[in-house]
Design an enzyme around this catalytic site. Structure first.
Site, mmCIF file in Angstrom:
data_model
loop_
_atom_site.group_PDB
_atom_site.id
_atom_site.type_symbol
_atom_site.label_atom_id
_atom_site.label_comp_id
_atom_site.label_asym_id
_atom_site.label_seq_id
_atom_site.Cartn_x
_atom_site.Cartn_y
_atom_site.Cartn_z
ATOM 1 N N HIS A 41 1.000 -1.349 0.110
ATOM 2 C CA HIS A 41 -0.061 -0.169 0.015
ATOM 3 C C HIS A 41 1.076 1.384 -0.026
ATOM 4 O O HIS A 41 1.812 1.451 0.840
ATOM 5 C CB HIS A 41 -1.027 0.163 1.250
ATOM 6 C CG HIS A 41 -1.982 -1.106 1.087
ATOM 7 N ND1 HIS A 41 -2.303 -1.688 1.917
ATOM 8 C CD2 HIS A 41 -2.800 -1.357 -0.188
ATOM 9 C CE1 HIS A 41 -3.424 -2.683 1.871
ATOM 10 N NE2 HIS A 41 -3.630 -2.434 0.482
ATOM 11 N N GLU A 47 1.785 3.896 2.990
ATOM 12 C CA GLU A 47 2.038 3.060 4.414
ATOM 13 C C GLU A 47 3.793 3.413 4.315
ATOM 14 O O GLU A 47 4.329 2.321 4.243
ATOM 15 C CB GLU A 47 1.522 1.747 4.639
ATOM 16 C CG GLU A 47 0.150 1.818 4.709
ATOM 17 C CD GLU A 47 -0.607 0.538 4.311
ATOM 18 O OE1 GLU A 47 0.066 -0.642 4.261
ATOM 19 O OE2 GLU A 47 -1.815 0.289 4.365
ATOM 20 N N ARG A 82 -3.269 4.916 -2.020
ATOM 21 C CA ARG A 82 -3.224 3.608 -1.376
ATOM 22 C C ARG A 82 -2.885 2.602 -2.583
ATOM 23 O O ARG A 82 -2.070 1.408 -2.327
ATOM 24 C CB ARG A 82 -4.615 3.146 -0.844
ATOM 25 C CG ARG A 82 -4.568 1.649 -0.462
ATOM 26 C CD ARG A 82 -6.074 1.560 0.328
ATOM 27 N NE ARG A 82 -6.459 0.159 0.425
ATOM 28 C CZ ARG A 82 -6.292 -0.486 1.503
ATOM 29 N NH1 ARG A 82 -5.688 -0.038 2.497
ATOM 30 N NH2 ARG A 82 -6.420 -1.875 1.792
ATOM 31 N N ARG A 123 -5.671 -6.907 -2.434
ATOM 32 C CA ARG A 123 -6.951 -7.533 -2.744
ATOM 33 C C ARG A 123 -6.853 -8.439 -3.874
ATOM 34 O O ARG A 123 -7.812 -8.831 -4.400
ATOM 35 C CB ARG A 123 -8.287 -6.735 -2.633
ATOM 36 C CG ARG A 123 -8.567 -5.903 -1.394
ATOM 37 C CD ARG A 123 -8.993 -6.578 -0.378
ATOM 38 N NE ARG A 123 -9.326 -5.763 0.658
ATOM 39 C CZ ARG A 123 -8.382 -5.358 1.513
ATOM 40 N NH1 ARG A 123 -7.180 -5.814 1.337
ATOM 41 N NH2 ARG A 123 -8.741 -4.694 2.528
ATOM 42 N N HIS A 136 2.448 -3.624 6.632
ATOM 43 C CA HIS A 136 1.777 -2.595 6.455
ATOM 44 C C HIS A 136 1.591 -1.515 7.720
ATOM 45 O O HIS A 136 2.397 -1.728 8.609
ATOM 46 C CB HIS A 136 0.208 -3.130 6.344
ATOM 47 C CG HIS A 136 0.313 -4.072 4.892
ATOM 48 N ND1 HIS A 136 -0.545 -3.585 4.033
ATOM 49 C CD2 HIS A 136 0.640 -5.242 4.816
ATOM 50 C CE1 HIS A 136 -0.519 -4.709 3.037
ATOM 51 N NE2 HIS A 136 0.238 -5.334 3.452
ATOM 52 N N SER A 137 0.972 -0.703 7.546
ATOM 53 C CA SER A 137 0.417 0.354 8.579
ATOM 54 C C SER A 137 -0.920 0.853 8.555
ATOM 55 O O SER A 137 -1.408 0.781 7.464
ATOM 56 C CB SER A 137 1.309 1.412 8.690
ATOM 57 O OG SER A 137 1.234 2.455 7.852
ATOM 58 N N TYR A 138 -1.671 0.907 9.667
ATOM 59 C CA TYR A 138 -1.037 1.112 10.873
ATOM 60 C C TYR A 138 -2.074 0.314 11.757
ATOM 61 O O TYR A 138 -2.995 -0.403 11.265
ATOM 62 C CB TYR A 138 -1.123 2.539 11.236
ATOM 63 C CG TYR A 138 -2.229 3.346 11.340
ATOM 64 C CD1 TYR A 138 -2.945 3.423 12.491
ATOM 65 C CD2 TYR A 138 -2.896 3.732 10.226
ATOM 66 C CE1 TYR A 138 -4.316 4.232 12.278
ATOM 67 C CE2 TYR A 138 -3.984 4.593 10.071
ATOM 68 C CZ TYR A 138 -4.567 4.373 11.312
ATOM 69 O OH TYR A 138 -5.905 5.344 11.136
ATOM 70 N N GLU A 168 0.856 -4.975 10.848
ATOM 71 C CA GLU A 168 0.477 -3.709 10.934
ATOM 72 C C GLU A 168 1.239 -2.859 11.815
ATOM 73 O O GLU A 168 1.302 -2.971 12.936
ATOM 74 C CB GLU A 168 -1.093 -3.651 11.169
ATOM 75 C CG GLU A 168 -2.011 -4.327 10.357
ATOM 76 C CD GLU A 168 -2.352 -3.382 9.035
ATOM 77 O OE1 GLU A 168 -1.659 -2.294 8.692
ATOM 78 O OE2 GLU A 168 -2.866 -4.204 8.150
HETATM 79 ZN ZN ZN Z 1 -1.838 -1.904 4.034
#
Ligand code: ZN
Length: 480
Positions: free
Chosen positions: A246, A249, A301, A320, A372-374, A446
Site C-alpha cells: 500500500h 504506508e 493506497r 485484494r 503494512h501500517s497502521y 500492521e
Molecule cells: Zn496496508
C-alpha cells in the site's frame, strides 16, 4: 526524439545486449546465485543493473524509460515546482476515532461512508478511524451530534501533519550520506531511487552474500527490486519479507530496508538463526504508488494502473488482488473503490511478478512477512473469512512471542490474532495466498501507530519502530 536521446537509447541497447555477465544467465525467480553454486561476476554492480537480453518490445519500453528518466536528470535540473504543482492539499481535513460497538453508530457510519462524506482509515470491532474532508466537516459534526456519537479528534489538520512528517536531513546526516556510498537513512522517508540505490550498493559491496534482481516491472515500468541475503549453505531455510504494497504506508519500506541494512552490514556477527536463513526482501511492492504518494497524493493506497473501459478510476488494491479466494468479502469490484480487487486474480503486474517469482523459485519458504501500517497488529490467516488454518495455534504462539519481543524492546503493544477475527474479512490478501502455498509462518504486520498519526507517522519514529520489529523478526528466525 533528439540526437542525445537516440545516443542514450543506443548506448543503453548496446550495453544491455552486449554485456551478459554470469549472474544474468539466471532468470529471476530461479535459485539465486550463491557463493557455492555460481561464480560471482567481477562487476556485480553492472550485473545487477543490467537486464537479461531484451526483445524488441522491451527495448522500446527501455527507450521510453531513458527518455523519461535520463534526459531530464542530465540536461534540465529537475524543477522542484513540477513535483508540487499537482500535489493534493489536505488542509483542514481531519481524522477522528469513533467507537463503533453500538449498532446505531455502525448504521450512521455506513450511510456517511456511502454518501462519501467520510472514508475509513482502518479500525477493528470496537473503533474506527475516519477521514473527513474539510467541506464535509460541518455535516458530519451535525450528524454525530444528532446521533449522540462520541469521538476523539486524532488529527486536526492533516496537511499540517503531512508538512511536519518528513523534515530534511540535518547537516551531519547529509555529510554522512555523502561518505556512505548510498543515500539511504532511517531518519527520513526516502524516494524510490534512494531505496533502489541502497539495494544496488549492498549487492556491489557484499557480492558474496548479497544479490539484487528485478522480479518484474510495475505498471509504469519501474523495477520490482528484490534483494537476497544468503551465505549459500545448502539446507538453509528461506524467509520472504515485503513492504509497501500500500503506497501511503511509508513506515513499511522504511522498516524493511532497516532489516536489510542490519543483516547486510553485520552478517558476520549475526546469530546462526539469522545466518541459517536465505532472506528475500522486496521492500517496495508498489513503486508507482509509492512515488505517487511522494509527488502528488500523500494518501494514495493502490497501484497506478489506468482504468480501462468505462472506468476512469486508476489503480487496484494490490492486497485484494492475490489469487487465493479472490473476489470475496472485504474487496470491491468497483474500480473507483480504494479496495478495488482488480479485474481478476493477479491482474496487476506487481502481484503477478510476485506470483511468478514463487512459481519459479527453488527456495523453500517457511515464513512470509508482509509489512503494512497502521494499528499495531500481528495478523495471521485466514483473511478471506472468519476461519482458521489447522496450525493456527503455532501461528498464534509465535505471534505472541514476537509481540512480547516488541513490547520488551520498545514498549509498543501489538495485538495478535487472525486478520478476519481481529479486524474484518478481506479476501485476496497476500498473506492468505502465501499460506495457501503451504508457507507456515505467514503474517501481516500492521506497524505503528494506533491512530495518533496514522499513515502520516513522523520520520523520527522510523528507528524505534524498526528496532522493536527487528526484535520480533529475530524471534521468528529462531522459530522457523
Ligand atoms: Zn496496508
Amino acid at each position: 526524439m533528439g540526437s542525445l536521446t537516440l545516443t542514450l537509447v543506443f548506448l543503453y541497447a548496446v550495453s544491455t545486449v552486449s554485456c551478459t555477465p554470469f549472474i544474468n544467465q539466471l532468470q529471476p525467480g530461479q535459485e539465486w546465485p550463491t557463493r557455492s553454486s555460481v561464480k560471482q561476476p567481477y562487476h556485480q554492480f553492472d550485473a545487477v543493473e543490467n537486464e537479461p537480453k531484451p526483445n524488441v518490445a522491451e527495448l522500446k519500453t527501455a527507450a521510453t524509460d531513458v527518455e523519461k528518466e535520463i534526459i531530464p536528470d542530465e540536461n534540465t535540473p529537475e524543477d522542484p515546482l513540477a513535483e508540487t504543482v499537482d500535489r493534493i492539499d489536505y488542509s483542514g481535513a481531519q481524522v477522528w476515532k469513533v467507537s463503533i460497538e453500538d449498532v446505531q453508530v455502525q448504521r450512521i457510519i455506513k450511510r456517511l461512508t456511502s454518501d462519501k462524506l467520510i472514508e475509513s482509515w482502518g479500525g477493528n470491532h470496537s473503533s474506527l478511524d475516519i477521514f473527513i474532508k474539510p467541506k464535509a466537516l460541518e455535516n458530519v459534526t451535525a450528524e454525530f451530534k444528532n446521533g449522540d456519537i462520541t469521538y476523539d479528534i486524532m488529527i486536526e489538520d492533516l496537511q499540517q501533519r503531512i508538512d511536519e512528517e518528513n523534515p530534511p536531513l540535518d547537516e551531519n546526516e547529509l555529510e554522512l550520506q555523502d561518505r556512505r556510498g548510498h543515500r539511504m537513512t532511517w531518519k527520513q522517508y526516502h524516494r524510490l531511487d534512494d531505496i533502489h540505490g541502497f539495494l544496488d550498493y549492498l549487492a556491489k559491496t557484499y557480492p558474496s552474500i548479497i544479490s539484487v534482481n528485478s522480479i518484474g516491472k510495475s505498471y509504469e515500468g519501474r523495477d520490482l527490486k528484490m534483494l537476497r541475503i544468503s551465505d549459500g549453505k545448502a539446507g538453509n531455510k528461506a524467509v520472504f519479507i515485503d513492504g509497501g504494497i500500500h503506497a501511503r504506508e511509508w513506515i513499511s519500506p522504511a522498516v524493511v530496508t532497516y532489516f536489510i541494512n542490519q543483516f547486510a552490514e553485520n552478517f558476520d556477527v549475526e546469530s546462526d538463526d539469522i545466518k541459517n536463513i536465505d532472506w528475500y526482501f522486496l521492500p517496495v511492492v508498489n513503486p508507482d504508488g509509492y512515488e505517487y504518494t511522494h509527488r502528488s497524493d500523500r494518501l494514495w493506497r493502490k497501484n497506478r494502473k489506468y482504468g480501462l473501459g468505462i472506468s476512469t478510476c486508476t489503480g487496484a488494491d494490490l492486497n485484494r488482488n492475490f489469487g487465493y479466494r479472490w473476489g470475496g468479502k472485504g474487496s470491491s469490484g468497483y474500480p473507483c473503490s480504494d479496495i478495488y480487487r482488480g479485474s481478476g486474480p493477479f491482474s496487476e503486474p506487481e502481484t503477478k511478478a510476485i506470483s511468478e517469482f514463487f512459481k519459479n523459485t527453488a527456495a523453500k519458504f517457511s515464513a512470509y512477512l508482509t509489512y503494512h501500517s497502521y494499528g499495531q497488529y500481528l495478523l495471521y490467516p485466514w483473511g478471506y473469512d472468519n476461519a482458521l488454518p489447522a496450525d493456527h495455534k503455532d501461528l498464534d504462539s509465535v505471534g505472541n512471542q514476537m509481540a512480547e519481543a516488541i513490547r520488551k524492546t520498545g514498549g509498543s503493544q501489538y495485538k495478535v490474532g487472525s486478520s478476519s477475527g481481529l479486524l474484518y474479512p478481506a479476501a485476496g490478501g497476500s498473506d492468505d495466498w502465501a499460506k495457501s502455498l503451504g508457507i507456515k509462518y505467514t503474517y501481516t504486520i500492521e506497524l505503528s501507530d494506533t491512530g495518533r498519526y496514522g499513515f502520516v507517522l513522523p520520520a523520527s519514529y522510523i528507528e524505534p519502530v524498526a528496532r522493536e520489529n527487528l526484535a520480533a523478526l529475530r524471534v521468528l528466525a529462531s522459530q522457523v
